[in-house]
Design a protein around this motif. Structure first.
Motif, PDB file in Angstrom:
ATOM      1  N   GLY A 168       0.794  -1.222   0.000  1.00 28.36           N
ATOM      2  CA  GLY A 168       0.000   0.000   0.000  1.00 28.36           C
ATOM      3  C   GLY A 168       0.825   1.270   0.000  1.00 28.36           C
ATOM      4  O   GLY A 168       0.266   2.370   0.031  1.00 28.36           O
ATOM      5  N   THR A 169       2.154   1.168  -0.027  1.00 32.65           N
ATOM      6  CA  THR A 169       3.004   2.359  -0.038  1.00 32.65           C
ATOM      7  C   THR A 169       3.367   2.798  -1.450  1.00 32.65           C
ATOM      8  O   THR A 169       4.121   3.745  -1.617  1.00 32.65           O
ATOM      9  N   HIS A 170       2.830   2.087  -2.469  1.00 31.29           N
ATOM     10  CA  HIS A 170       3.157   2.449  -3.853  1.00 31.29           C
ATOM     11  C   HIS A 170       2.520   3.799  -4.209  1.00 31.29           C
ATOM     12  O   HIS A 170       1.512   4.207  -3.632  1.00 31.29           O
ATOM     13  N   ARG A 171       3.100   4.459  -5.191  1.00 28.59           N
ATOM     14  CA  ARG A 171       2.572   5.732  -5.673  1.00 28.59           C
ATOM     15  C   ARG A 171       2.226   5.683  -7.161  1.00 28.59           C
ATOM     16  O   ARG A 171       1.409   6.451  -7.635  1.00 28.59           O
ATOM     17  N   SER A 176       4.932  -0.155 -10.385  1.00 26.71           N
ATOM     18  CA  SER A 176       6.336  -0.438 -10.701  1.00 26.71           C
ATOM     19  C   SER A 176       7.282   0.006  -9.590  1.00 26.71           C
ATOM     20  O   SER A 176       8.474  -0.329  -9.638  1.00 26.71           O
ATOM     21  N   ASP A 177       6.781   0.728  -8.597  1.00 23.66           N
ATOM     22  CA  ASP A 177       7.649   1.203  -7.526  1.00 23.66           C
ATOM     23  C   ASP A 177       7.544   0.353  -6.255  1.00 23.66           C
ATOM     24  O   ASP A 177       8.051   0.743  -5.208  1.00 23.66           O
ATOM     25  N   VAL A 178       6.906  -0.815  -6.327  1.00 25.65           N
ATOM     26  CA  VAL A 178       6.834  -1.671  -5.149  1.00 25.65           C
ATOM     27  C   VAL A 178       8.192  -2.322  -4.911  1.00 25.65           C
ATOM     28  O   VAL A 178       8.964  -2.553  -5.840  1.00 25.65           O
ATOM     29  N   THR A 179       8.498  -2.606  -3.680  1.00 26.76           N
ATOM     30  CA  THR A 179       9.791  -3.196  -3.314  1.00 26.76           C
ATOM     31  C   THR A 179       9.682  -4.662  -2.911  1.00 26.76           C
ATOM     32  O   THR A 179      10.690  -5.339  -2.818  1.00 26.76           O
ATOM     33  N   TRP A 323      12.909  -4.526 -12.162  1.00 26.13           N
ATOM     34  CA  TRP A 323      11.576  -4.432 -11.590  1.00 26.13           C
ATOM     35  C   TRP A 323      11.081  -5.832 -11.241  1.00 26.13           C
ATOM     36  O   TRP A 323      11.459  -6.830 -11.857  1.00 26.13           O
ATOM     37  N   ILE A 324      10.205  -5.886 -10.254  1.00 29.31           N
ATOM     38  CA  ILE A 324       9.601  -7.151  -9.846  1.00 29.31           C
ATOM     39  C   ILE A 324       8.668  -7.625 -10.957  1.00 29.31           C
ATOM     40  O   ILE A 324       7.800  -6.865 -11.400  1.00 29.31           O
TER      41      ILE A 324
END
Length: 440
Positions: A168-171, A176-179, A323-324
């Protein structure tokens, strides 16, 4: 980049997974509810359990019929998507790009998609996306065939309720910005043993069983991807390309690559010919105004792919990308007071569909309760010898029905038997059914 230890992986996933599960549980529950409603048909198909119980408790029980009008709309949109050509198109980034190289790379991408099952994975994701607002597919590597030592990319379908993509911290809307990302799936004991060379029974019944570690009598394997960032200095080299300082140092040990970087720098080539060692600083470009090296602090990214089962790390591999490779597409995003919901195509029409099912069920109930023909007659009017003819009057084709016109021993006339037409369909329900069709 240093490979993480099993203990580091377990600690990271144990800290991250509860947040991801908390964020996605609401979305997965909504997905299950909407998909079940949109795909349902037959009796009780789109009625809730409470509605079925309440209507079944009446005497006589009330019907709960479903006439699903959402399906054709979903199928139309999904089929349009399936007929579209989704693929990679490689374009040159600047004037110095090579069109032939771009065409070659595009052909490689297309080949990977055709061989790797991209179309089937995308079709399922499109169906889930249109139906309930979440569609997913994933990319992995697997052996090209049984006798090969080479791996190739494969695309697989993903059931969204089993997909935890970020916490839930993605923007970014494309995630594509998930870790971190985790997918889990059940394995058969034979498949588990063939892939990991371990007995699956050793991983069943493990303490703290959950979506990560597995549950029940089936081994669950989790594919856990996470991003490992290491601080690095990024520099612009004398050939105009950006490289990490660690990569520049590796260039110094590879004469062939070093020669390509030197290009037309004759001054450095002369130094090398006299035996003077070229350093990393010599390969970093300098600012024309200040003369300072063109560098900035950055980070080097490595994606790790881990397989977990029974609270144990079975495998750790470095993923060849930045990227994941778990891809999720969401429908219309609506955020109200900090709560986010993802809508598919049929959800705005679900209320109208329920009203349509109510009108449809009421019409059938009303038709079923009414006889074909109803006859009203005084008991004295029916001669006993013709009682059977009157009992079958609603279904028989007899042309003559006899009755007593006068009371026995009396000249007073008896009421004439009358037949009433069948009860007609209530126009209100017919109008409601037509309105709901238009509303959907």
């Amino acid at each position: 980049m240093k490979k993480p230890t099993n203990e580091e992986v377990l600690k990271r996933v144990e800290e991250w997974f509860p947040r991801a599960q908390s964020y996605w549980k609401t979305h997965h529950d909504r997905f299950d509810t909407i998909k079940q409603f949109a795909k349902a048909s037959g009796e009780n198909g789109q009625w809730t359990d409470d509605e079925v119980r309440a209507r079944g408790a009446t005497n006589p029980p009330r019907v709960t019929l479903t006439e699903n009008l959402l399906g054709p709309f979903i199928n139309q949109v999904v089929n349009d998507i399936k007929q579209s050509d989704f693929g990679v198109q490689v374009k040159g980034k600047d004037n110095g790009s090579d069109p032939r190289l771009a065409a070659m790379r595009q052909g490689l991408h297309r080949g990977i998609q055709q061989i790797g099952g991209f179309k089937a994975a995308l079709d399922q994701a499109a169906d889930d996306l249109v139906t309930a607002g979440l569609g997913c597919f994933r990319m992995v590597t697997d052996w090209a065939d049984r006798k090969s030592h080479q791996k190739e990319f494969q695309f697989y379908e993903v059931d969204p309720p089993r997909m935890f993509h970020g916490d839930g911290t993605h923007r970014k809307r494309n995630f594509s910005d998930v870790t971190d990302s985790l997918i889990y799936e059940p394995y058969s004991e034979s498949r588990f043993k063939a892939e990991f060379k371990k007995d699956a029974r050793d991983f069943l019944g493990t303490a703290k069983c959950c979506a990560v570690w597995g549950q029940g009598d089936t081994p669950w394997v989790s594919d856990y991807f996470f991003q490992d960032d290491t601080p690095e200095t990024l520099a612009t080299c004398i050939d105009g390309k950006s490289r990490y300082v660690s990569e520049i140092k590796e260039l110094l040990e590879d004469p062939e690559r070093l020669d390509r970087v030197l290009g037309d720098r004759e001054d450095l080539r002369v130094l090398a010919s006299f035996g003077q060692k070229i350093t990393a600083d010599d390969l970093i470009a300098k600012d024309e105004k200040t003369g300072e090296p063109i560098t900035r602090e950055s980070s080097k990214c490595q994606i790790w792919w881990c397989k977990l089962a029974g609270k144990d790390v079975l495998q750790i591999e470095a993923w060849p990308g930045l990227w994941i490779p778990n891809f999720i597409a969401v429908g219309r995003k609506v955020g109200v007071r900090g709560e986010v919901k993802y809508f598919g195509l049929p959800e705005p029409a679900m209320g109208v569909q329920r009203a349509h099912n109510y009108a449809f069920s009421a019409m059938v109930e009303r038709s079923g309760k009414s006889p074909k023909i109803r006859t009203y007659a005084a008991l004295e009017s029916i001669p006993p010898q013709y009682q059977d003819d009157w009992n079958e009057a609603a279904t028989s084709n007899k042309e003559m029905l006899y009755f007593n016109a006068y009371r026995e021993g009396d000249d007073r006339p008896l009421p004439v038997p009358q037949q009433s037409p069948p009860i007609q369909t209530d126009p209100a329900f017919a109008d409601l059914r037509a309105m709901t069709e238009q509303g959907i």
